[in-house]
Design an enzyme around this catalytic site. Structure first.
Site, short mmCIF file in Angstrom:
data_model
loop_
_atom_site.label_atom_id
_atom_site.label_comp_id
_atom_site.label_asym_id
_atom_site.label_seq_id
_atom_site.Cartn_x
_atom_site.Cartn_y
_atom_site.Cartn_z
N GLY A 10 33.98 26.92 40.17
CA GLY A 10 32.81 26.39 40.89
C GLY A 10 31.91 25.55 39.99
O GLY A 10 32.25 25.25 38.84
N ILE A 12 28.82 26.01 38.49
CA ILE A 12 28.30 26.57 37.23
C ILE A 12 29.45 27.11 36.38
O ILE A 12 29.47 26.93 35.16
CB ILE A 12 27.23 27.64 37.52
CG1 ILE A 12 26.09 26.99 38.33
CG2 ILE A 12 26.69 28.24 36.22
CD1 ILE A 12 25.10 27.97 38.91
N ASN A 32 39.66 32.03 43.88
CA ASN A 32 40.56 31.91 45.04
C ASN A 32 40.48 30.51 45.66
O ASN A 32 41.11 30.24 46.67
CB ASN A 32 40.24 32.98 46.10
CG ASN A 32 38.84 32.87 46.66
OD1 ASN A 32 38.08 31.96 46.29
ND2 ASN A 32 38.48 33.76 47.57
N LEU A 33 39.68 29.64 45.07
CA LEU A 33 39.51 28.25 45.52
C LEU A 33 39.00 28.16 46.95
O LEU A 33 39.20 27.17 47.63
CB LEU A 33 40.83 27.46 45.35
CG LEU A 33 41.35 27.38 43.91
CD1 LEU A 33 42.67 26.61 43.85
CD2 LEU A 33 40.33 26.73 42.97
N SER A 124 19.94 35.18 40.49
CA SER A 124 19.15 34.04 40.96
C SER A 124 17.67 34.38 40.96
O SER A 124 17.28 35.53 41.22
CB SER A 124 19.58 33.70 42.39
OG SER A 124 18.67 32.81 42.98
N ALA A 125 16.85 33.38 40.72
CA ALA A 125 15.40 33.56 40.81
C ALA A 125 14.97 33.93 42.22
O ALA A 125 13.85 34.37 42.43
CB ALA A 125 14.70 32.27 40.38
N TYR A 149 21.72 36.47 51.38
CA TYR A 149 22.23 35.97 50.09
C TYR A 149 21.40 36.55 48.95
O TYR A 149 21.92 37.08 47.97
CB TYR A 149 22.17 34.43 50.08
CG TYR A 149 22.22 33.84 48.69
CD1 TYR A 149 23.41 33.77 47.99
CD2 TYR A 149 21.05 33.36 48.08
CE1 TYR A 149 23.45 33.24 46.69
CE2 TYR A 149 21.08 32.83 46.81
CZ TYR A 149 22.27 32.77 46.12
OH TYR A 149 22.29 32.25 44.85
N LYS A 153 22.28 39.31 45.71
CA LYS A 153 22.00 39.16 44.28
C LYS A 153 21.23 40.38 43.78
O LYS A 153 21.53 40.95 42.73
CB LYS A 153 21.19 37.88 44.02
CG LYS A 153 21.95 36.60 44.28
CD LYS A 153 23.11 36.45 43.31
CE LYS A 153 23.88 35.17 43.51
NZ LYS A 153 25.16 35.14 42.78
N PHE A 178 17.23 29.48 37.77
CA PHE A 178 16.28 28.74 38.60
C PHE A 178 17.09 27.65 39.33
O PHE A 178 18.08 27.99 39.96
CB PHE A 178 15.05 28.32 37.76
CG PHE A 178 14.16 29.53 37.60
CD1 PHE A 178 14.54 30.59 36.76
CD2 PHE A 178 13.01 29.69 38.36
CE1 PHE A 178 13.77 31.77 36.68
CE2 PHE A 178 12.24 30.86 38.29
CZ PHE A 178 12.62 31.88 37.44
#
Ligand code: UD1
Length: 338
Positions: A10, A12, A32-33, A124-125, A149, A153, A178
């Site tokens: 992906g 990142i 797994n694409l 994630s922030a 989502y 996290k 961020f």
């Protein structure tokens, strides 16, 4: 170090692969694409000059992952795999909880069986929630998340903190990103959203390339200097280097750490649009539109813990971020689908 990158194909993950390789580490991508392209692997080979170790597997598939862990002796895992669209998570909460929690639990089980004790998690922030004021510090208690989502996290952070509590010889970094933008300076890898982009920078690059007519700036009546939303944008290559620093730190430091990866600088939507137009000498037509529901006026990091603990700080400027985002988009108008 030998490091498993779950979801490593992906945005990142692919940039982290490059920085790990540059730093002399060996990384193996498992993906797994589902939301990434096989083409990334060819591009990574061009950038690094070496074949890319890749295993196509679902990180939630326990027997496939057991086979990965028995084939390779890893020193650490960086866990990127997961669904990541805020709006979609509201429509498909069950899929989001199932996938984003199963991947983590499966990885932890496989790590325990194989004796792998270091894990870096892609948080994630967004877990800070709407009530905290910036600069956001890691010690602030997690607030109520605003969408599934964000909850995945936050829940994954809890799972990993509890796992390290029970297994004190494990080490774990929960990296709270961020707003990652930019791309590798080669223009060969970058962010490749499917359909209409939700996030600001991919939308701007698609407007600049003529793929979309104009940008809607969501609100100009926020409590910010120019009225538009303020965020802490970080170059994805800086972010990737933060993962390298975290892995190296964890090898000798058992326990769990929550670490912000941001620049500490807030830029408004109009700062981004104006900088993008200036450095790339290209027009980005925009209109002021109503606020997007769920958005906050301003958030940015206190990045001092990352510097103190990891010796890491962001180095690239907003000009770099805008230039590199545009190079990626203009070289690859249809992302990896060209
Ligand atoms: C969003 C997610 C966050 C996630 C992050 C991943 C929401 C509410 N939050 O953060 O959980 O971790 O992406 O990168 O979706 N904007 C416009 N026009 C656009 C798009 C965005 O004006 O077409 C503005 C937004 O109002 C905001 C800023 O640009 O002020 C950044 O938006 P975006 O890139 O979507 O990121 P976040 O909302 O900060």
């Amino acid at each position: 170090m030998k490091i498993l990158l779950s979801g490593g194909a992906g945005f990142i993950g692919s940039h982290t692969y490059v920085e790990l390789t540059k730093a002399g580490h060996e990384a193996v991508i498992v993906d797994n694409l589902y939301n990434a392209s096989e083409k990334v692997l060819e591009r990574l080979q061009v950038i690094t000059g070496k074949p890319v170790p890749f295993i196509k597997a679902d990180v939630a598939d326990r027997s496939a992952m057991r086979a990965v862990f028995s084939e390779h002796k890893f020193d650490a895992v960086i866990h990127f795999a997961g669904y990541k669209a805020v709006g979609e998570s509201v429509q498909k909460p069950i899929e989001y909880y199932r996938n984003n929690l199963d991947t983590t639990l499966t990885l932890c089980e496989c790590m325990r069986e194989a004796g792998v004790k270091c894990i870096v998690f892609s948080s994630s922030a967004t877990v800070y929630g709407p009530l905290e004021t910036s600069p956001l510090e890691e010690s602030m208690a997690p607030e109520d998340c605003t969408n599934p989502y964000a909850w995945t996290k936050s829940m994954n952070e809890r799972i990993l903190l509890d796992a390290v509590h029970a297994m004190p010889d494990w080490s774990c970094a929960l990296l709270r990103y961020f707003n990652p933008i930019g791309a590798h300076e080669s223009g060969l890898i970058g962010e490749d959203p499917v359909g209409i982009p939700n996030n600001l920078m991919p939308f701007i690059t698609q407007v600049a390339s003529g793929k979309r007519e104009k940008l809607s700036v969501f609100g100009n009546d926020y409590n910010t200097p120019d009225g538009t939303g303020v965020r802490d944008y970080i170059h994805v290559v800086d972010l990737a280097r933060g993962h390298v620093a975290a892995c190296e730190y964890l090898l000798t430091h058992p326990g769990a750490e929550i670490i912000n990866l941001g620049t500490g600088i807030g830029y408004s939507v109009l700062d981004i649009v104006n900088t993008f137009m200036r450095v790339n000498n290209i027009d980005v037509p925009y209109v002021i539109a109503p606020r997007r529901s769920g958005d906050m006026d301003s958030y940015y990091a206190d990045p001092s813990k990352a510097k103190a603990l990891l010796g890491w700080q962001a180095e690239k400027t907003l000009d770099d971020m805008c230039r590199d985002s545009w190079r990626w988009q203009s070289n690859n108008p249809n992302g990896y689908r060209d």
